[in-house]
Design a protein around this motif. Structure first.
Motif, mmCIF file in Angstrom:
data_model
loop_
_atom_site.group_PDB
_atom_site.id
_atom_site.type_symbol
_atom_site.label_atom_id
_atom_site.label_comp_id
_atom_site.label_asym_id
_atom_site.label_seq_id
_atom_site.Cartn_x
_atom_site.Cartn_y
_atom_site.Cartn_z
ATOM 1 N N ASN A 47 61.731 61.235 -52.435
ATOM 2 C CA ASN A 47 62.108 59.761 -53.297
ATOM 3 C C ASN A 47 62.766 58.934 -51.914
ATOM 4 O O ASN A 47 63.265 57.959 -52.577
ATOM 5 N N ASP A 48 62.832 58.587 -51.585
ATOM 6 C CA ASP A 48 63.208 58.011 -50.207
ATOM 7 C C ASP A 48 62.223 56.867 -49.074
ATOM 8 O O ASP A 48 61.362 58.302 -48.121
ATOM 9 N N ARG A 49 61.677 56.690 -48.992
ATOM 10 C CA ARG A 49 60.779 56.076 -48.331
ATOM 11 C C ARG A 49 61.654 55.139 -47.152
ATOM 12 O O ARG A 49 61.169 53.965 -46.292
ATOM 13 N N THR A 50 62.668 55.353 -46.328
ATOM 14 C CA THR A 50 63.323 54.577 -45.609
ATOM 15 C C THR A 50 62.910 55.604 -44.233
ATOM 16 O O THR A 50 62.934 55.218 -43.257
ATOM 17 N N LEU A 51 63.347 56.806 -44.368
ATOM 18 C CA LEU A 51 63.113 57.387 -43.391
ATOM 19 C C LEU A 51 61.700 57.786 -43.188
ATOM 20 O O LEU A 51 61.812 58.900 -43.129
ATOM 21 N N SER A 52 60.594 57.588 -42.132
ATOM 22 C CA SER A 52 59.683 58.291 -41.501
ATOM 23 C C SER A 52 59.884 58.499 -40.199
ATOM 24 O O SER A 52 60.161 57.293 -38.933
ATOM 25 N N LEU A 53 59.941 59.128 -39.357
ATOM 26 C CA LEU A 53 59.701 59.962 -38.034
ATOM 27 C C LEU A 53 59.286 59.172 -37.616
ATOM 28 O O LEU A 53 59.395 58.786 -35.909
ATOM 29 N N GLU A 54 57.948 58.957 -37.517
ATOM 30 C CA GLU A 54 56.926 58.360 -37.141
ATOM 31 C C GLU A 54 57.353 57.111 -36.566
ATOM 32 O O GLU A 54 56.845 56.127 -35.703
ATOM 33 N N HIS A 55 58.314 56.115 -37.200
ATOM 34 C CA HIS A 55 58.298 54.910 -37.588
ATOM 35 C C HIS A 55 59.508 54.871 -36.867
ATOM 36 O O HIS A 55 60.449 53.851 -36.503
ATOM 37 N N ILE A 56 60.351 55.637 -36.168
ATOM 38 C CA ILE A 56 61.980 55.454 -35.944
ATOM 39 C C ILE A 56 61.692 55.885 -34.446
ATOM 40 O O ILE A 56 61.102 57.302 -34.025
ATOM 41 N N LYS A 57 61.653 55.174 -33.503
ATOM 42 C CA LYS A 57 62.609 55.783 -31.887
ATOM 43 C C LYS A 57 63.662 56.128 -31.929
ATOM 44 O O LYS A 57 64.822 56.447 -32.240
ATOM 45 N N GLN A 58 62.429 57.391 -31.153
ATOM 46 C CA GLN A 58 64.058 58.424 -30.590
ATOM 47 C C GLN A 58 64.319 58.960 -29.117
ATOM 48 O O GLN A 58 64.247 58.804 -28.123
ATOM 49 N N GLU A 59 65.009 59.739 -29.899
ATOM 50 C CA GLU A 59 65.470 60.543 -27.834
ATOM 51 C C GLU A 59 64.813 61.383 -28.353
ATOM 52 O O GLU A 59 64.458 61.546 -26.369
ATOM 53 N N TYR A 60 64.970 62.525 -28.818
ATOM 54 C CA TYR A 60 64.343 63.902 -28.332
ATOM 55 C C TYR A 60 62.858 64.233 -28.804
ATOM 56 O O TYR A 60 63.238 65.080 -30.299
ATOM 57 N N LEU A 105 59.895 53.115 -26.268
ATOM 58 C CA LEU A 105 60.490 52.089 -26.332
ATOM 59 C C LEU A 105 60.272 50.966 -27.087
ATOM 60 O O LEU A 105 58.851 51.467 -28.397
ATOM 61 N N PRO A 106 60.833 50.040 -27.482
ATOM 62 C CA PRO A 106 60.059 49.305 -28.664
ATOM 63 C C PRO A 106 58.828 47.877 -28.836
ATOM 64 O O PRO A 106 58.586 48.062 -29.342
ATOM 65 N N ASP A 107 58.644 48.254 -27.576
ATOM 66 C CA ASP A 107 56.968 47.974 -27.705
ATOM 67 C C ASP A 107 56.210 48.588 -26.330
ATOM 68 O O ASP A 107 57.008 49.237 -25.768
ATOM 69 N N SER A 108 55.581 47.362 -25.915
ATOM 70 C CA SER A 108 54.840 48.245 -25.461
ATOM 71 C C SER A 108 53.643 47.088 -23.882
ATOM 72 O O SER A 108 53.165 47.300 -24.157
ATOM 73 N N ALA A 122 52.761 58.369 -21.214
ATOM 74 C CA ALA A 122 52.954 56.920 -21.648
ATOM 75 C C ALA A 122 52.222 56.898 -23.402
ATOM 76 O O ALA A 122 51.491 57.213 -22.764
ATOM 77 N N GLU A 123 53.096 56.932 -24.358
ATOM 78 C CA GLU A 123 52.241 56.847 -25.334
ATOM 79 C C GLU A 123 52.239 55.753 -26.415
ATOM 80 O O GLU A 123 53.525 55.735 -26.780
ATOM 81 N N VAL A 124 51.147 55.152 -26.275
ATOM 82 C CA VAL A 124 51.526 54.008 -27.176
ATOM 83 C C VAL A 124 51.483 54.130 -28.356
ATOM 84 O O VAL A 124 49.801 53.911 -28.163
ATOM 85 N N ASP A 125 51.978 53.705 -29.782
ATOM 86 C CA ASP A 125 51.244 53.863 -31.371
ATOM 87 C C ASP A 125 51.028 53.449 -31.615
ATOM 88 O O ASP A 125 50.702 52.083 -30.911
ATOM 89 N N THR A 126 50.569 53.381 -33.063
ATOM 90 C CA THR A 126 49.783 52.430 -33.435
ATOM 91 C C THR A 126 50.266 51.405 -33.532
ATOM 92 O O THR A 126 49.776 50.053 -34.338
ATOM 93 N N TYR A 127 52.195 51.000 -33.865
ATOM 94 C CA TYR A 127 52.801 49.371 -33.896
ATOM 95 C C TYR A 127 53.256 49.563 -32.781
ATOM 96 O O TYR A 127 54.765 48.558 -32.518
#
Ligand code: DGJ
Length: 745
Positions: free
Chosen positions: A64-77, A186-189, A262-267
């Protein structure tokens, strides 16, 4: 330099005068990546950089929470399979078949200095103030595995060293199938990717492309870091060049299978992964044991690629290379390989040594063919005792004779290999890496010893130490002339065969370490058919490496230029060889060969006794020049000025720390008629200082005049050629492949 933890926002900020690296603890306990780049001011909260925006079609962590999707979060590991679909940093196969893991933050430590990586080469500090280390301690509660993520921030320059350690504190064994040294989003590509790739005799050519959605990667699955790809990668902004702009370098301190991706994702965010190649990697982690990944080094700059390279050079020269030879100018050597190949007697070796000594050369290196029954590629590897037919009085006696000529003596080994026609193989046929019942592939008629086995490494150590302890050997060239096939160890059970590639490299490192410890004053030069293992891992044990088997001066411009993006001049073995060149058949002037080789740990590799007296005079002059300038050449600040990949000329230079002296190497590939006017702008000089500039070229050495540093940097040196179409009248035949050295004092 400081590493701070801000409790309220659960944020870690690592910063020095150059860079900031910012992470935070995410609501699910994972670690988020907020920022890596030019230093930003310390503040309490940067969570706005997280961008946890609800998106359609995503998977979410909390009900019931649509804020935390790991797919959309820039992570460390990053982990795969729990709402992140990108390639992960870690994969753990558990007893029930699951590969999902979930590492939650437990605690952290901030400590001065930098801890050692047991059994692995790594950067180090000499004083605690040089660096500070953050250790993040995470735990996967289902398996009981503790994950330590190490971040060392160096006080100067934009350097962060990273690695990971997995400790099994649970009751069951697990299989680590992937354990990367570095993962960072990284936040962009908007990056150009530069890799350093090629082949045997064509190593480390820079290759650039813009990254796009999808995966771009390089790697090695050959057991050695390889001629094909170097474990080094640059991501730079498209507008960045050698002298300005943002770039990040990623370098893995490892000599075996690796992956850099380097994987550039859909965002359009970019995930960088670097570490041991997960293909064929399967490390069984028993309870109460740990696995330490190799170290990866990241360098950030906003001052262009030369600055990035200079940071790597300093770090690898001073805080990766170690020991007696680290800061010393390297001896000018002669190696007999291209002079004799396998065909020599002691008498011929001494004849070559006599001429070398008269030329001022300081070290004689006896290459392949001095041991066992080794008179060709077919036999003898593994039998590390002198061939009595060729060297009837043994190695110590030959070494002493060479010392009496006034030179030091060095010896070639290929410790990891064996020919089947050898006593070692006849006694221990099971010491090869090979799969029971299957073909054993050979390379150069040789097989790879199972260096994952302690007793194999010990036996080779004993044979080498027996030779080296005579006390007259000052240098060792450690070669490795084939990649690994049939990677299987007779000493390990079925469920540990995925460990062999890594255990093999650990065996190589152990042998190097033992030899370094027992013979601290021996200078080691690494080699793998030239540059097949020219990586930071080996720089820790051997401060110089044989850059390539291609000794042609013009090809070497490209190889040394490409190599310089990560590795210092002091690490690049560079020799003057015969003309026509043995790999290419190209004829080049002796002076040009010397002017290329002097930007390296310089030496000779040809039969000096076939040279004319004029040529021998030139050799003598070059050796004298090297002796005068080698500190500056090998340890100065190196700048690439003109790329041999982009035009008909190439240039580079080196500047002393106090900027009072500099040397510029300028090379023109082909002669041109009625050429345009050209100038070469210099870099790194003191603008207000008056430099006396001399030129050394085929006409000899002469003064050009006195110029201010700012004149040379802003107006440049004229490098225009004078060939107005009457070249043949000048009684010279060597118009192509010319070089000049400019000397600034
Ligand atoms: C390959 C090396 O790169 C050469 O310099 C030479 O040492 C040969 N091996 C000897 O077999």
């Amino acid at each position: 330099m400081s590493i701070i933890f801000i409790e309220e926002s659960k944020t870690f900020h690592l910063y020095n005068d150059e860079i900031s690296y910012i992470m935070n603890i995410l609501p699910n306990g994972h670690i988020g990546q907020l920022y890596f780049g030019k230093k930003i001011s310390p503040k309490k909260d940067y969570s706005w950089l997280l961008e946890m925006v609800p998106r359609s079609m995503a998977s979410y962590v909390f009900e019931n929470d649509r804020t935390l999707s790991l797919e959309h979060i820039k992570q460390e590991y990053g982990v795969y399979g729990s709402s992140d679909y990108r390639f992960p940093a870690v994969e753990i196969l558990q007893e029930n078949g699951s590969r999902i893991s979930d590492f939650h933050y437990c605690s952290h430590r901030i400590t001065p200095g930098k801890p050692e990586l047991i059994g692995l080469p790594a950067t180090y500090v000499e004083e605690e103030e040089e660096a500070e280390t953050l250790t993040l301690i995470l735990k996967d509660s289902v398996t009981g595995i503790e994950l330590n993520l190490f971040y060392t921030l160096f006080s100067r320059r934009g350097i962060i060293a990273r690695s990971a350690r997995f400790s099994n504190e649970g009751p069951h064994p697990v299989h680590l199938l992937k354990a990367m040294s570095l993962c960072m989003d990284l936040p962009d590509s908007n990056y150009d990717w530069i890799q350093f790739s090629g082949a045997w005799s064509r190593e480390r050519h820079p290759k650039m492309r813009h990254i796009e959605q999808g995966i771009q990667s390089i790697g090695s699955m050959r057991g050695n870091s390889s001629h094909e790809h170097n474990p080094f990668l640059i991501l730079k902004r498209p507008s960045a060049d050698e002298f300005q702009g943002e770039a990040i370098g990623f370098s893995l301190i490892y000599s075996g299978n690796f992956l850099a991706q380097a994987e550039v994702d859909t965002y359009d965010t970019t995930r960088v992964l670097m570490g041991i190649h997960p293909e064929w990697f399967d490390w069984k982690l028993d309870p109460n044991t740990f696995f330490q990944t190799p170290e990866a080094v990241m360098v950030y700059t906003d001052r262009g690629l030369n600055d990035l390279s200079q940071t790597f050079h300093r770090l690898y020269q001073k805080r990766l290379a170690r020991g007696y030879w680290r800061d010393k100018a390297r001896p000018i050597l002669i190696n007999n390989w291209e002079a004799t190949y396998f065909d020599f007697t002691e008498k011929e070796i001494l004849r070559l040594a006599e001429t070398a000594a008269k030329s001022g050369i300081e070290l004689f290196v006896l290459d392949d063919g001095w041991f066992g029954t080794r008179v060709s590629e077919h036999s003898g590897l593994g039998d590390w005792r002198p061939n009595a037919d060729r060297l009837p009085y043994g190695i110590a006696s030959l070494a002493k004779k060479i010392e009496q000529l006034g030179m030091k003596f060095g010896l070639w080994f290929e410790p990891e290999m064996v020919n089947k026609d050898s006593d070692l193989y006849r006694t221990h046929p099971d010491w090869l890496l090979s799969v029971p019942g299957r073909t054993q592939s050979h390379g150069r008629h040789q097989y790879v010893l199972d260096f994952s086995r302690g007793e194999v490494v010990d036996a080779i150590y004993r044979m080498m130490a027996d030779i080296l302890k005579c006390g007259h050997i000052s240098y060792v060239k450690w070669d490795m002339n084939r990649s690994i096939t049939e990677c299987y160890s007779a000493a390990l059970p079925a469920d540990r065969q995925g460990e062999v590639f890594h255990r093999y490299i650990l065996g190589v490192y152990r042998l190097y370490e033992q030899l370094n410890q027992t013979f601290p004053e021996i200078l080691f030069e690494s080699c793998a058919s030239g540059g097949g293992r020219f990586d930071p891992g080996l720089l820790y044990y051997a401060p110089q490496g044989w850059t390539s088997d291609d000794t042609d001066a013009i090809e070497r411009l490209k190889i040394q230029y490409g190599t310089s993006f990560c590795y210092p001049v002091s690490s690049m073995g560079a020799h003057v060889s015969a003309s026509p060149n043995h790999q290419l058949g190209r004829s080049t002037p002796l002076a040009t060969r010397a002017d290329v080789a002097c930007f390296g740990t310089s030496g000779y590799e040809l039969d000096l006794n076939t040279l004319s007296s004029d040529e021998l005079n030139s050799v003598h002059n070059h050796v004298t020049f090297m002796k005068t300038w080698r500190e500056l050449l090998q340890f100065g600040t190196f700048y690439r000025l003109q790329s041999p990949f982009e035009g008909n000329t190439a240039a580079w230079m080196t500047v002393s720390d106090d900027r009072s002296q500099a040397l510029v190497g300028w090379y023109r590939i082909l002669n041109t008629v009625n050429p345009p006017y050209t100038r070469l702008k210099l870099y790194g000089l003191d603008p207000g200082r008056l430099y006396l500039v001399s030129i050394k070229d085929h006409f000899g050495q002469r003064e050009l005049g006195r110029f201010f540093g700012d004149e040379l940097m802003n107006a440049g040196i004229p490098t225009s050629d004078d060939n107005s179409g009457d070249a043949p009248k000048k009684e010279r035949s060597d118009y192509d492949f010319q070089s000049r050295i400019y000397i600034l004092q």
